[in-house]
Design an enzyme around this catalytic site. Structure first.
Site, short mmCIF file in Angstrom:
data_model
loop_
_atom_site.label_atom_id
_atom_site.label_comp_id
_atom_site.label_asym_id
_atom_site.label_seq_id
_atom_site.Cartn_x
_atom_site.Cartn_y
_atom_site.Cartn_z
N HIS A 170 11.28 -20.53 1.68
CA HIS A 170 10.35 -21.16 0.73
C HIS A 170 11.04 -22.20 -0.16
O HIS A 170 10.52 -22.55 -1.21
CB HIS A 170 9.69 -20.08 -0.15
CG HIS A 170 8.71 -19.23 0.60
ND1 HIS A 170 8.10 -18.12 0.06
CD2 HIS A 170 8.22 -19.33 1.87
CE1 HIS A 170 7.29 -17.57 0.97
NE2 HIS A 170 7.35 -18.28 2.07
N ALA B 143 15.38 -1.84 -6.43
CA ALA B 143 16.30 -2.43 -5.46
C ALA B 143 17.76 -2.23 -5.84
O ALA B 143 18.61 -2.00 -4.98
CB ALA B 143 15.99 -3.93 -5.30
N1 APR Z 1 12.96 -3.28 -6.80
C1 APR Z 1 12.34 -3.40 -5.60
N2 APR Z 1 11.11 -3.90 -5.44
C2 APR Z 1 10.47 -4.33 -6.55
C3 APR Z 1 11.04 -4.25 -7.84
C4 APR Z 1 12.34 -3.70 -7.93
N3 APR Z 1 12.98 -3.57 -9.11
N4 APR Z 1 10.15 -4.75 -8.73
C5 APR Z 1 9.08 -5.11 -8.03
N5 APR Z 1 9.24 -4.86 -6.71
C6 APR Z 1 8.34 -5.10 -5.58
C7 APR Z 1 6.88 -5.01 -5.94
O1 APR Z 1 6.44 -3.66 -5.84
C8 APR Z 1 6.23 -5.90 -4.88
O2 APR Z 1 5.94 -5.16 -3.71
O3 APR Z 1 8.54 -6.43 -5.15
C9 APR Z 1 7.35 -6.92 -4.57
C10 APR Z 1 7.10 -8.31 -5.12
O4 APR Z 1 5.97 -8.86 -4.52
P1 APR Z 1 5.44 -10.33 -4.87
O5 APR Z 1 5.38 -10.49 -6.34
O6 APR Z 1 4.19 -10.55 -4.12
O7 APR Z 1 6.61 -11.29 -4.36
P2 APR Z 1 6.90 -11.78 -2.87
O8 APR Z 1 6.48 -10.78 -1.86
O9 APR Z 1 8.30 -12.26 -2.83
O10 APR Z 1 5.93 -13.03 -2.78
C11 APR Z 1 5.96 -13.83 -1.61
O11 APR Z 1 4.47 -15.37 -2.61
O12 APR Z 1 3.70 -16.67 -4.36
C12 APR Z 1 4.49 -16.65 -3.25
O13 APR Z 1 6.10 -18.21 -2.75
C13 APR Z 1 5.92 -17.03 -3.48
O14 APR Z 1 7.84 -16.37 -2.21
C14 APR Z 1 6.71 -15.90 -2.89
C15 APR Z 1 5.71 -15.25 -1.94
#
Ligand code: APR
Length: 256
Positions: free
Chosen positions: A129, A241
Protein backbone atom coordinates in the site's frame (compact mmCIF):
# COMPACT_ATOMS: atom_id res chain seq x y z
CA UNK A 1 -6.55 -29.48 11.16
CA UNK A 2 -7.90 -26.54 13.07
CA UNK A 3 -6.24 -25.05 16.08
CA UNK A 4 -7.28 -21.89 17.84
CA UNK A 5 -6.18 -20.51 21.16
CA UNK A 6 -6.35 -17.40 23.29
CA UNK A 7 -2.73 -16.94 24.30
CA UNK A 8 -2.76 -13.79 26.42
CA UNK A 9 0.94 -13.41 27.27
CA UNK A 10 2.73 -16.66 26.52
CA UNK A 11 6.51 -17.11 26.72
CA UNK A 12 6.45 -19.44 23.75
CA UNK A 13 3.73 -20.67 21.40
CA UNK A 14 4.33 -24.11 19.96
CA UNK A 15 3.32 -23.89 16.29
CA UNK A 16 0.97 -26.61 15.04
CA UNK A 17 3.14 -26.93 11.92
CA UNK A 18 6.79 -25.97 11.39
CA UNK A 19 7.83 -25.84 7.73
CA UNK A 20 11.01 -27.54 6.49
CA UNK A 21 14.18 -25.65 7.43
CA UNK A 22 14.62 -24.33 3.88
CA UNK A 23 10.91 -23.51 3.65
CA UNK A 24 9.59 -20.16 2.48
CA UNK A 25 7.58 -18.03 4.90
CA UNK A 26 5.33 -15.17 3.80
CA UNK A 27 4.05 -12.80 6.49
CA UNK A 28 1.20 -10.36 5.80
CA UNK A 29 1.03 -7.49 8.28
CA UNK A 30 -1.60 -4.83 8.94
CA UNK A 31 -2.18 -1.87 11.21
CA UNK A 32 -2.56 -4.05 14.33
CA UNK A 33 1.16 -4.81 14.43
CA UNK A 34 1.93 -1.09 14.80
CA UNK A 35 -0.82 -0.31 17.32
CA UNK A 36 1.42 -0.84 20.36
CA UNK A 37 4.00 1.48 18.79
CA UNK A 38 1.40 4.25 19.09
CA UNK A 39 -0.11 4.27 15.59
CA UNK A 40 -3.87 4.11 15.12
CA UNK A 41 -5.50 1.21 13.32
CA UNK A 42 -8.24 1.90 10.76
CA UNK A 43 -11.32 -0.08 11.78
CA UNK A 44 -11.08 -0.45 15.55
CA UNK A 45 -13.57 1.66 17.58
CA UNK A 46 -11.05 4.52 17.88
CA UNK A 47 -9.57 3.88 14.41
CA UNK A 48 -8.79 6.39 11.68
CA UNK A 49 -11.95 5.59 9.69
CA UNK A 50 -14.09 6.46 12.72
CA UNK A 51 -12.80 10.04 12.46
CA UNK A 52 -12.61 10.73 8.72
CA UNK A 53 -14.51 9.35 5.74
CA UNK A 54 -12.60 7.16 3.28
CA UNK A 55 -14.42 8.88 0.38
CA UNK A 56 -13.09 12.26 1.55
CA UNK A 57 -9.39 11.46 1.86
CA UNK A 58 -8.44 8.04 0.48
CA UNK A 59 -9.68 7.73 -3.09
CA UNK A 60 -8.38 9.14 -6.41
CA UNK A 61 -11.76 10.88 -6.77
CA UNK A 62 -11.27 12.69 -3.45
CA UNK A 63 -7.85 13.88 -4.60
CA UNK A 64 -9.23 15.08 -7.95
CA UNK A 65 -12.10 16.89 -6.19
CA UNK A 66 -10.24 18.46 -3.28
CA UNK A 67 -6.47 17.83 -3.33
CA UNK A 68 -5.73 20.27 -0.49
CA UNK A 69 -8.11 18.39 1.83
CA UNK A 70 -6.36 15.11 1.01
CA UNK A 71 -2.95 16.72 1.49
CA UNK A 72 -4.08 18.15 4.86
CA UNK A 73 -5.05 14.64 6.07
CA UNK A 74 -1.70 13.08 5.10
CA UNK A 75 0.26 16.13 6.30
CA UNK A 76 -1.41 15.74 9.67
CA UNK A 77 -0.60 12.01 9.85
CA UNK A 78 3.01 12.58 8.75
CA UNK A 79 3.44 15.31 11.38
CA UNK A 80 1.80 13.23 14.15
CA UNK A 81 4.08 10.31 13.48
CA UNK A 82 7.08 12.60 13.91
CA UNK A 83 5.92 14.31 17.13
CA UNK A 84 4.79 11.07 18.80
CA UNK A 85 8.21 9.36 18.45
CA UNK A 86 6.92 6.14 17.01
CA UNK A 87 9.30 3.18 17.42
CA UNK A 88 9.13 -0.49 16.39
CA UNK A 89 7.71 -2.81 19.07
CA UNK A 90 8.56 -6.41 20.05
CA UNK A 91 6.46 -7.79 17.20
CA UNK A 92 8.44 -5.90 14.53
CA UNK A 93 11.67 -6.95 16.26
CA UNK A 94 10.62 -10.61 16.36
CA UNK A 95 9.92 -10.66 12.61
CA UNK A 96 13.29 -9.07 11.88
CA UNK A 97 14.93 -11.72 14.08
CA UNK A 98 13.01 -14.46 12.24
CA UNK A 99 14.31 -13.22 8.88
CA UNK A 100 17.88 -13.28 10.18
CA UNK A 101 17.63 -16.67 11.95
CA UNK A 102 15.36 -18.73 9.66
CA UNK A 103 17.41 -20.83 7.22
CA UNK A 104 14.86 -20.40 4.39
CA UNK A 105 13.38 -17.23 2.96
CA UNK A 106 11.18 -14.89 4.98
CA UNK A 107 9.20 -12.22 3.10
CA UNK A 108 7.06 -9.58 4.80
CA UNK A 109 4.21 -8.17 2.72
CA UNK A 110 2.87 -5.20 4.62
CA UNK A 111 -0.26 -3.14 4.12
CA UNK A 112 1.22 -0.56 6.47
CA UNK A 113 2.51 2.74 5.17
CA UNK A 114 4.75 3.20 8.22
CA UNK A 115 8.39 2.12 8.08
CA UNK A 116 8.56 0.28 11.42
CA UNK A 117 9.52 -3.06 9.81
CA UNK A 118 12.57 -1.45 8.17
CA UNK A 119 13.44 0.38 11.38
CA UNK A 120 13.36 -2.96 13.21
CA UNK A 121 15.82 -4.36 10.66
CA UNK A 122 13.60 -6.33 8.25
CA UNK A 123 15.10 -6.36 4.75
CA UNK A 124 12.93 -8.60 2.59
CA UNK A 125 9.84 -6.45 2.63
CA UNK A 126 7.18 -5.31 0.18
CA UNK A 127 4.96 -2.29 0.89
CA UNK A 128 1.82 -3.21 -1.04
CA UNK A 129 0.00 0.00 0.00
CA UNK A 130 2.99 2.31 -0.46
CA UNK A 131 4.86 4.38 2.13
CA UNK A 132 3.77 7.44 4.06
CA UNK A 133 7.15 9.14 3.86
CA UNK A 134 7.27 9.18 0.04
CA UNK A 135 5.59 11.26 -2.65
CA UNK A 136 4.81 10.40 -6.26
CA UNK A 137 4.27 12.66 -9.25
CA UNK A 138 0.96 12.02 -11.01
CA UNK A 139 2.49 13.30 -14.28
CA UNK A 140 5.76 11.35 -14.52
CA UNK A 141 5.42 8.70 -11.73
CA UNK A 142 8.70 9.84 -10.15
CA UNK A 143 8.85 8.70 -6.48
CA UNK A 144 10.82 10.69 -3.88
CA UNK A 145 11.28 10.67 -0.10
CA UNK A 146 8.99 13.21 1.59
CA UNK A 147 9.06 14.16 5.26
CA UNK A 148 7.33 17.56 5.46
CA UNK A 149 4.01 18.93 4.29
CA UNK A 150 2.82 18.46 0.71
CA UNK A 151 0.63 20.85 -1.29
CA UNK A 152 -0.67 21.41 -4.80
CA UNK A 153 2.05 24.03 -5.33
CA UNK A 154 4.91 21.54 -4.95
CA UNK A 155 7.03 20.88 -8.01
CA UNK A 156 8.20 17.43 -9.05
CA UNK A 157 11.96 16.95 -8.82
CA UNK A 158 11.75 14.68 -11.89
CA UNK A 159 9.68 16.59 -14.48
CA UNK A 160 9.53 20.02 -12.81
CA UNK A 161 5.75 20.34 -13.09
CA UNK A 162 3.66 21.58 -10.17
CA UNK A 163 0.28 20.21 -9.10
CA UNK A 164 0.95 16.50 -9.51
CA UNK A 165 2.63 15.54 -6.26
CA UNK A 166 0.59 13.10 -4.17
CA UNK A 167 1.28 10.76 -1.23
CA UNK A 168 2.86 7.51 -2.43
CA UNK A 169 0.10 5.43 -0.86
CA UNK A 170 -2.48 3.18 -2.50
CA UNK A 171 -5.99 4.58 -2.25
CA UNK A 172 -9.26 2.68 -2.45
CA UNK A 173 -9.94 1.85 -6.09
CA UNK A 174 -6.23 1.72 -6.98
CA UNK A 175 -4.10 -1.33 -7.71
CA UNK A 176 -1.75 -2.31 -4.85
CA UNK A 177 1.97 -2.29 -5.57
CA UNK A 178 4.27 -5.28 -6.18
CA UNK A 179 1.40 -7.68 -6.96
CA UNK A 180 3.45 -9.84 -9.36
CA UNK A 181 6.10 -10.55 -6.72
CA UNK A 182 3.45 -11.04 -4.03
CA UNK A 183 1.46 -13.52 -6.14
CA UNK A 184 4.59 -15.54 -6.84
CA UNK A 185 5.56 -15.57 -3.18
CA UNK A 186 2.06 -16.65 -2.08
CA UNK A 187 2.05 -19.49 -4.63
CA UNK A 188 5.45 -20.72 -3.53
CA UNK A 189 5.45 -20.46 0.24
CA UNK A 190 5.25 -23.20 2.88
CA UNK A 191 3.88 -21.05 5.68
CA UNK A 192 1.62 -18.00 5.50
CA UNK A 193 1.21 -15.87 8.64
CA UNK A 194 -1.27 -12.99 8.82
CA UNK A 195 -0.66 -10.49 11.62
CA UNK A 196 -2.73 -7.53 12.83
CA UNK A 197 -5.12 -7.15 9.92
CA UNK A 198 -8.91 -7.14 10.06
CA UNK A 199 -9.24 -8.95 6.73
CA UNK A 200 -11.56 -6.37 5.24
CA UNK A 201 -9.49 -4.95 2.39
CA UNK A 202 -8.79 -6.85 -0.82
CA UNK A 203 -6.64 -8.15 -2.35
CA UNK A 204 -4.77 -8.78 0.97
CA UNK A 205 -7.94 -10.15 2.58
CA UNK A 206 -8.09 -12.79 -0.16
CA UNK A 207 -4.53 -14.12 0.21
CA UNK A 208 -5.50 -16.82 2.71
CA UNK A 209 -8.31 -18.14 0.47
CA UNK A 210 -5.95 -18.21 -2.50
CA UNK A 211 -3.40 -20.22 -0.53
CA UNK A 212 -6.04 -22.63 0.79
CA UNK A 213 -7.24 -23.21 -2.80
CA UNK A 214 -3.69 -24.02 -3.89
CA UNK A 215 -3.23 -26.18 -0.78
CA UNK A 216 0.47 -25.41 -0.68
CA UNK A 217 1.10 -23.65 2.64
CA UNK A 218 0.03 -23.88 6.27
CA UNK A 219 -1.95 -20.75 7.26
CA UNK A 220 -1.76 -18.96 10.61
CA UNK A 221 -3.54 -15.90 11.99
CA UNK A 222 -1.97 -13.86 14.82
CA UNK A 223 -4.29 -11.04 15.84
CA UNK A 224 -5.90 -9.32 18.78
CA UNK A 225 -9.23 -10.91 17.87
CA UNK A 226 -10.59 -13.12 15.09
CA UNK A 227 -10.49 -11.23 11.78
CA UNK A 228 -13.21 -11.24 9.13
CA UNK A 229 -11.42 -14.17 7.48
CA UNK A 230 -10.58 -16.05 10.68
CA UNK A 231 -12.35 -19.28 9.69
CA UNK A 232 -10.06 -19.63 6.66
CA UNK A 233 -6.93 -20.06 8.79
CA UNK A 234 -5.81 -23.50 9.95
CA UNK A 235 -4.15 -22.17 13.09
CA UNK A 236 -4.76 -18.98 15.08
CA UNK A 237 -3.50 -17.29 18.21
CA UNK A 238 -5.08 -14.20 19.73
CA UNK A 239 -3.56 -11.49 21.89
CA UNK A 240 -1.52 -8.26 21.52
CA UNK A 241 1.02 -8.54 18.72
CA UNK A 242 3.91 -7.47 20.97
CA UNK A 243 3.34 -10.65 22.99
CA UNK A 244 2.07 -13.34 20.63
CA UNK A 245 4.35 -12.60 17.67
CA UNK A 246 7.62 -13.00 19.67
CA UNK A 247 6.14 -16.11 21.37
CA UNK A 248 5.15 -17.67 18.03
CA UNK A 249 8.50 -16.80 16.41
CA UNK A 250 10.32 -18.36 19.38
CA UNK A 251 8.32 -21.57 18.89
CA UNK A 252 8.98 -21.58 15.16
CA UNK A 253 12.73 -21.21 15.60
CA UNK A 254 12.78 -23.82 18.40
CA UNK A 255 11.09 -26.31 16.07
CA UNK A 256 13.26 -25.60 13.03
N1 APR B 1 -2.10 -6.62 18.30
C1 APR B 1 -2.60 -7.36 17.28
N2 APR B 1 -3.67 -7.00 16.55
C2 APR B 1 -4.27 -5.83 16.85
C3 APR B 1 -3.82 -5.00 17.89
C4 APR B 1 -2.68 -5.43 18.63
N3 APR B 1 -2.17 -4.72 19.64
N4 APR B 1 -4.62 -3.91 17.95
C5 APR B 1 -5.53 -4.07 16.99
N5 APR B 1 -5.34 -5.23 16.32
C6 APR B 1 -6.09 -5.80 15.19
C7 APR B 1 -7.55 -5.44 15.19
O1 APR B 1 -8.28 -6.36 15.98
C8 APR B 1 -7.91 -5.56 13.70
O2 APR B 1 -8.28 -6.88 13.38
O3 APR B 1 -5.55 -5.25 14.00
C9 APR B 1 -6.56 -5.23 13.01
C10 APR B 1 -6.52 -3.87 12.34
O4 APR B 1 -7.45 -3.83 11.30
P1 APR B 1 -7.65 -2.53 10.38
O5 APR B 1 -7.77 -1.33 11.24
O6 APR B 1 -8.76 -2.81 9.45
O7 APR B 1 -6.25 -2.40 9.61
P2 APR B 1 -5.76 -3.20 8.33
O8 APR B 1 -6.34 -4.57 8.27
O9 APR B 1 -4.29 -3.06 8.26
O10 APR B 1 -6.41 -2.33 7.17
C11 APR B 1 -6.12 -2.67 5.83
O11 APR B 1 -7.27 -0.74 5.08
O12 APR B 1 -7.83 1.49 5.17
C12 APR B 1 -7.00 0.58 4.61
O13 APR B 1 -5.04 1.07 3.51
C13 APR B 1 -5.53 0.85 4.80
O14 APR B 1 -3.74 -0.74 4.83
C14 APR B 1 -4.99 -0.43 5.38
C15 APR B 1 -6.06 -1.45 4.98
Amino acid sequence: MSESAHDSSPEMIEPAVVPPRDGRIVILTGAGISKESGLDTFRDADGIWSKVRIEDVATPEAFARDPEKVHAFYNMRRALNKTRKILPNFAHAALSHLEAAWPGEVLIVTQNVDTLHEQAGSKNLLHMHGVHAKARCNFCENVVDWSGDMSTGDECAGCGRAGGMRPHVVWFGEMPLEMDRISWALSNCDLFISIGTSGNVYPAAGFVAMIRRNGTAHTVELNLEPSAGASMFEESHYGPASQIVPAYVKGLLAGA
